[in-house]
Design a protein around this motif. Structure first.
Motif, PDB file in Angstrom:
ATOM      1  N   TYR A 162     -13.337  20.098   1.598  1.00 35.14           N
ATOM      2  CA  TYR A 162     -14.141  19.208   2.510  1.00 35.14           C
ATOM      3  C   TYR A 162     -13.054  18.209   3.246  1.00 35.14           C
ATOM      4  CZ  TYR A 162     -17.450  20.179  -1.145  1.00 35.14           C
ATOM      5  OH  TYR A 162     -18.479  20.260  -1.926  1.00 35.14           O
ATOM      6  N   VAL A 163     -11.910  17.956   3.323  1.00 37.02           N
ATOM      7  CA  VAL A 163     -11.089  17.223   3.635  1.00 37.02           C
ATOM      8  C   VAL A 163     -10.624  18.469   4.944  1.00 37.02           C
ATOM      9  CG1 VAL A 163      -8.661  15.904   3.616  1.00 37.02           C
ATOM     10  CG2 VAL A 163     -10.128  15.820   1.683  1.00 37.02           C
ATOM     11  N   LEU A 164     -10.194  19.385   4.667  1.00 35.77           N
ATOM     12  CA  LEU A 164      -9.511  19.997   5.448  1.00 35.77           C
ATOM     13  C   LEU A 164     -10.190  20.984   6.272  1.00 35.77           C
ATOM     14  CD1 LEU A 164      -6.056  21.017   3.625  1.00 35.77           C
ATOM     15  CD2 LEU A 164      -5.962  19.363   5.152  1.00 35.77           C
ATOM     16  N   ARG A 165     -11.014  21.504   5.736  1.00 35.61           N
ATOM     17  CA  ARG A 165     -12.911  22.043   5.417  1.00 35.61           C
ATOM     18  C   ARG A 165     -12.402  23.962   6.615  1.00 35.61           C
ATOM     19  NH1 ARG A 165     -17.265  19.167   5.595  1.00 35.61           N
ATOM     20  NH2 ARG A 165     -17.053  17.337   6.191  1.00 35.61           N
ATOM     21  N   ALA A 166     -11.543  24.658   5.522  1.00 37.06           N
ATOM     22  CA  ALA A 166     -10.955  25.451   5.756  1.00 37.06           C
ATOM     23  C   ALA A 166     -11.795  26.228   5.590  1.00 37.06           C
ATOM     24  CB  ALA A 166      -9.343  25.638   4.847  1.00 37.06           C
ATOM     25  N   GLU A 167     -11.849  27.282   6.317  1.00 38.36           N
ATOM     26  CA  GLU A 167     -13.009  28.308   6.294  1.00 38.36           C
ATOM     27  C   GLU A 167     -12.022  29.989   5.719  1.00 38.36           C
ATOM     28  OE1 GLU A 167     -15.850  28.034   6.209  1.00 38.36           O
ATOM     29  OE2 GLU A 167     -16.276  26.298   8.212  1.00 38.36           O
ATOM     30  N   PRO A 168     -12.296  30.367   4.906  1.00 35.48           N
ATOM     31  CA  PRO A 168     -14.039  30.342   4.872  1.00 35.48           C
ATOM     32  C   PRO A 168     -15.231  29.961   3.447  1.00 35.48           C
ATOM     33  CG  PRO A 168     -13.312  31.871   3.205  1.00 35.48           C
ATOM     34  CD  PRO A 168     -12.622  31.480   4.080  1.00 35.48           C
ATOM     35  N   LEU A 169     -13.952  28.719   3.014  1.00 34.52           N
ATOM     36  CA  LEU A 169     -14.272  28.089   1.911  1.00 34.52           C
ATOM     37  C   LEU A 169     -15.119  26.754   2.634  1.00 34.52           C
ATOM     38  CD1 LEU A 169     -14.445  27.429  -1.500  1.00 34.52           C
ATOM     39  CD2 LEU A 169     -12.019  26.403  -0.590  1.00 34.52           C
ATOM     40  N   ALA A 170     -15.536  26.277   3.396  1.00 28.21           N
ATOM     41  CA  ALA A 170     -16.208  25.044   4.485  1.00 28.21           C
ATOM     42  C   ALA A 170     -17.160  25.305   3.865  1.00 28.21           C
ATOM     43  CB  ALA A 170     -14.918  24.668   5.572  1.00 28.21           C
ATOM     44  N   SER A 171     -17.842  26.657   4.343  1.00 29.88           N
ATOM     45  CA  SER A 171     -19.038  26.888   4.786  1.00 29.88           C
ATOM     46  C   SER A 171     -19.398  28.304   3.639  1.00 29.88           C
ATOM     47  CB  SER A 171     -19.457  27.519   6.113  1.00 29.88           C
ATOM     48  OG  SER A 171     -18.308  28.806   6.192  1.00 29.88           O
ATOM     49  N   LEU A 172     -18.796  28.401   2.845  1.00 26.98           N
ATOM     50  CA  LEU A 172     -19.224  29.005   1.565  1.00 26.98           C
ATOM     51  C   LEU A 172     -20.341  28.360   0.291  1.00 26.98           C
ATOM     52  CD1 LEU A 172     -17.853  31.400  -0.118  1.00 26.98           C
ATOM     53  CD2 LEU A 172     -17.122  29.999  -1.812  1.00 26.98           C
ATOM     54  N   SER A 173     -21.522  29.441   0.331  1.00 27.60           N
ATOM     55  CA  SER A 173     -22.326  28.330  -0.505  1.00 27.60           C
ATOM     56  C   SER A 173     -21.917  28.196  -1.880  1.00 27.60           C
ATOM     57  CB  SER A 173     -22.974  29.617  -0.898  1.00 27.60           C
ATOM     58  OG  SER A 173     -23.047  30.268  -1.223  1.00 27.60           O
ATOM     59  N   LYS A 174     -23.217  27.299  -2.443  1.00 25.33           N
ATOM     60  CA  LYS A 174     -21.867  26.519  -3.717  1.00 25.33           C
ATOM     61  C   LYS A 174     -22.737  27.515  -4.420  1.00 25.33           C
ATOM     62  CE  LYS A 174     -25.116  23.314  -6.573  1.00 25.33           C
ATOM     63  NZ  LYS A 174     -26.227  21.874  -6.780  1.00 25.33           N
ATOM     64  N   GLU A 175     -23.074  28.370  -4.665  1.00 28.85           N
ATOM     65  CA  GLU A 175     -23.533  29.626  -5.392  1.00 28.85           C
ATOM     66  C   GLU A 175     -22.023  30.457  -5.420  1.00 28.85           C
ATOM     67  OE1 GLU A 175     -26.835  28.214  -4.579  1.00 28.85           O
ATOM     68  OE2 GLU A 175     -25.985  29.272  -3.305  1.00 28.85           O
ATOM     69  N   GLY A 176     -21.844  30.318  -3.759  1.00 26.53           N
ATOM     70  CA  GLY A 176     -20.407  31.123  -3.845  1.00 26.53           C
ATOM     71  C   GLY A 176     -19.257  30.406  -3.770  1.00 26.53           C
ATOM     72  N   VAL A 177     -19.240  28.961  -4.118  1.00 27.19           N
ATOM     73  CA  VAL A 177     -17.845  28.179  -4.674  1.00 27.19           C
ATOM     74  C   VAL A 177     -17.938  28.063  -6.543  1.00 27.19           C
ATOM     75  CG1 VAL A 177     -17.572  26.031  -5.390  1.00 27.19           C
ATOM     76  CG2 VAL A 177     -18.108  26.750  -3.059  1.00 27.19           C
ATOM     77  N   ILE A 178     -19.134  28.369  -6.707  1.00 25.33           N
ATOM     78  CA  ILE A 178     -19.407  28.259  -8.524  1.00 25.33           C
ATOM     79  C   ILE A 178     -18.872  29.581  -8.912  1.00 25.33           C
ATOM     80  CG2 ILE A 178     -21.444  28.283 -10.387  1.00 25.33           C
ATOM     81  CD1 ILE A 178     -22.634  26.113  -9.034  1.00 25.33           C
ATOM     82  N   ALA A 179     -19.668  30.809  -7.912  1.00 26.33           N
ATOM     83  CA  ALA A 179     -19.037  31.901  -8.753  1.00 26.33           C
ATOM     84  C   ALA A 179     -17.127  32.648  -8.876  1.00 26.33           C
ATOM     85  CB  ALA A 179     -19.845  32.879  -7.266  1.00 26.33           C
TER      86      ALA A 179
END
Length: 194
Positions: A162-179
């Protein structure tokens, strides 16, 4: 004849108390801040601080200017199987952080924590008021230790996504973050630790 009801006061009294509280929490941390000291700095009676904000925990959260009460967000996390708590925690967390109406205010708070004195807001305020009680409600061993590890992972997620918006984390889906994050957070909560 006495008049009952709300105590009269200047319209900026609440703002003065919040400003004094922000300063006190940043300088002395949560433990070192008292309602009495905040009231004195704001030039009001301690009873008025309690009237406006209730407990010291409530004052701390109000001073952080969060758009939601994080205690309410994580309240239901402890309901259900303990081996699924990380998924519930992340679902609740992402539900708030991914909300475009709430995110700007949360980003302001995240950036404030990175400023001088912000370490105390986090370590002496947010951790004991919001995060560590979750571990206690779960009944896990070493809750302070485990919940600090959870917070370290979540703070890293906040900074990178959220702060640095580092990819690919910034655009990873909610499901991807949880997994991606749930297994590590679950291990911090219930797995073996050194």
């Amino acid at each position: 004849m006495s008049v009952r009801g709300r105590r009269p006061g200047a319209p900026d009294t609440r703002a003065a108390v919040l400003a004094a509280a922000r300063s006190a929490f940043a300088e002395q941390g949560f433990r070192g801040t008292t309602i009495r000291a905040v009231a004195s700095a704001a030039g009001v009676d301690p009873a008025l601080v309690h009237h406006y904000f209730g407990t010291k925990d409530d004052l701390f959260l109000a001073a952080m200017e969060l758009p939601v009460d994080p205690r309410a967000v994580v309240a239901h996390v402890t309901e259900g199987p303990v081996d699924e708590v990380a998924e519930r925690f992340l679902t609740a967390f992402l539900g708030v952080w991914d909300d475009p109406t709430i995110q700007p205010a949360l980003l302001t708070v995240a950036r404030r924590i990175l400023e001088p004195g912000g370490d105390k807001l986090l370590s002496e305020g947010f951790l004991p008021v919001v995060i560590q009680p979750v571990g206690a409600r779960l009944g896990i061993d070493r809750p302070e230790h485990r919940m600090t590890l959870v917070a370290s992972r979540v703070i890293g997620l906040i900074l990178m996504r959220y702060v640095l918006r580092a990819e690919p984390l910034a655009s990873l889906s909610k499901e991807g973050v949880i997994a991606t994050y749930a297994p590590t957070i679950q291990r911090y909560l219930t797995g073996d630790l050194p």
